[in-house]
Every structure is written in C-alpha cells, then in structure tokens.
Design a protein around this motif. Structure first.
Motif, short mmCIF file in Angstrom:
data_model
loop_
_atom_site.label_atom_id
_atom_site.label_comp_id
_atom_site.label_asym_id
_atom_site.label_seq_id
_atom_site.Cartn_x
_atom_site.Cartn_y
_atom_site.Cartn_z
N GLY A 13 -23.29 -12.61 60.23
CA GLY A 13 -21.75 -12.58 59.68
C GLY A 13 -21.13 -13.97 59.19
O GLY A 13 -21.80 -14.99 59.41
N GLY A 14 -20.18 -13.98 58.50
CA GLY A 14 -19.49 -15.16 57.89
C GLY A 14 -20.29 -15.91 56.85
O GLY A 14 -20.05 -16.97 56.35
N GLU A 32 -20.78 -14.05 53.51
CA GLU A 32 -20.79 -13.06 52.87
C GLU A 32 -21.08 -13.24 51.22
O GLU A 32 -21.58 -12.46 50.81
CB GLU A 32 -18.97 -12.67 52.76
CG GLU A 32 -18.52 -11.73 53.87
CD GLU A 32 -18.55 -12.85 54.90
OE1 GLU A 32 -18.30 -14.05 55.02
OE2 GLU A 32 -18.13 -12.26 56.15
#
Length: 244
Positions: A189-190, A192
C-alpha cells in the motif's frame, strides 16, 4: 465449537480461490489466472505483509498447485527488492520449515530448474536498461529526469541490480515476476505510482484486465478488502488510460 481467526482466514482464502476458479469456468482459459499464478500472488501478498502463519499455508498450497521448490525460492528472493531483506529472509525460513514438514509426511516436492548462469559480458547497466525496455515496451528516456536525475545512484542500482541481476534470472518469467511484484505492491500500500506502472507492465507481458481483476480478488482473500480495494482503484485508473 469456536473457530479460531487463523482457521477462518485460511478457510476464506481456500473458498475465495475456489470461487474465483468457478466464476470463470466459462471464461476462455487465457482470461483466468491458473492455480500456479494464484499461488504466486498469495505468497507474494503474505510475504510483503509479514503474515508468516498464513504464508506457511500458502507456500504448502503453492507446492500442491504445481510450483517447484526453486520457483517458490526464487519468488521469495525476488521479493526482497520490493519488501526488504527481513520479509524475504523470513519467507525463506518459512519455506524451509514447510519443506521439512512435507518431507516428514512423505511428500516428494519437485525441486525444479535452477537459474541458468548469466553469460553476457555486456555492462550490467545496459543489460538492465534493455530488460526494462522489454518490460514496458518503451525506450528509456535520456537524459534522466525526476528521481533518476536527482539520484543517479538509484537509477544505476535499479538497472544493474533489479533489472539485470534479478529480472534476468530465468526461473520465473517476466509475467510471473510481474504478478509477484504487483501483489507485493498492493499488499504494501501507499505506492500507487509504482503499482500503476507495474500493472501497465503486467498488461504488456500478456496479462489481461480480467486476470488483473482476478488478482485483486485473490489479494482480498489473502490480505484483506482494504488493500484489494485500493489496488482496484489503481487498476481502474490505469485501464482508463488504455484505448478502447
């Protein structure tokens, strides 16, 4: 009878995988992820997350699905470039444990092909640059801009080590390495922009939009809906840039 959270999650992973395969029973084979590919995704997701109990089960299920010992080992080595040595080494130790347990149970796992020696004498930077161009289908821009211009060191490390030393190894295909990479990035995650780039590379290596959507379902079963939904949002954005 009380069902433990660990058993419940393992059951959810198994049921979701079966559902994904059943849902696509009437879809052309090329539009579905094979059991091997789904195993690669689950292993990568759980390694990146650091969920060792479920990684133990995923590694065993991957061997049952047809992955060789060397393919699983190669996947865990590949992952250190994306989630760090601690997660990668933890995964390798879990794989050793799984193999010992299976040997004690009388199971004979296929070792599989080892990596071929790299015989090219070309500079590693140029080899890595060529691999990256094959992955993206685009020539590398020169001179560098952005982070590549700000930190030439990281650009060199990426070309020489990630795309030459690692991606050049032939135990896993480019497409399989992209499945592993995408799963790790969704799990982390984080990241993108990197995820969008690798989803695009996934398409270029022959994965379909349907397969990438299925990957997100496997991710949901492995690490959770929040991570999968975030991945779906990036996938939707990336697909919107493609010609209809």
């Amino acid at each position: 009878m009380t069902i433990s959270p660990l058993f419940s999650k393992a059951l959810l992973v198994a049921l979701t995988t079966c559902l994904a395969m059943t849902t696509h029973a009437h879809t052309p084979l090329a539009e579905t992820l094979s059991a091997r590919q789904q195993a690669l995704v689950s292993i990568a997701a759980l390694t990146a997350k650091g969920d060792l109990p479920h990684l133990h089960d995923a590694l065993a299920q991957g061997l049952d699905a047809g992955l060789t010992v060397n393919e699983e080992k190669e996947e865990l080595v590949h992952l250190y470039a994306y989630c760090g040595f601690p997660r990668s080494i933890n995964g390798l130790n879990i794989l050793l444990k799984v193999l010992d347990e299976r040997q004690a149970q009388g199971k004979k796992d296929v070792i599989g092909k080892a990596a071929s020696p790299i015989t090219s004498t070309a500079p590693k930077y140029e080899r890595g640059k060529k691999v990256l161009e094959q992955l993206t289908g685009r020539p590398e821009k020169e001179p560098k801009t952005g982070y590549g211009a700000f930190s030439p060191e990281i650009d060199r490390f990426l070309k020489e080590h990630l795309f030459a030393d690692i991606f050049e190894r032939d135990v896993l295909t480019y497409q399989e390495r992209e499945l592993v990479t995408i799963a790790a990035l969704v799990s982390l995650g984080g990241v993108e922009p990197m995820l969008q780039g690798h989803l695009d590379i996934g398409l270029h290596t022959g994965l379909t939009a349907t397969q990438l959507q299925q990957l997100m379902r496997v991710m949901e079963a492995a690490v959770g809906k929040q991570e999968a939904d975030a991945g779906r949002a990036v996938l939707t954005k990336m697909l919107a840039t493609k010609p209809k």
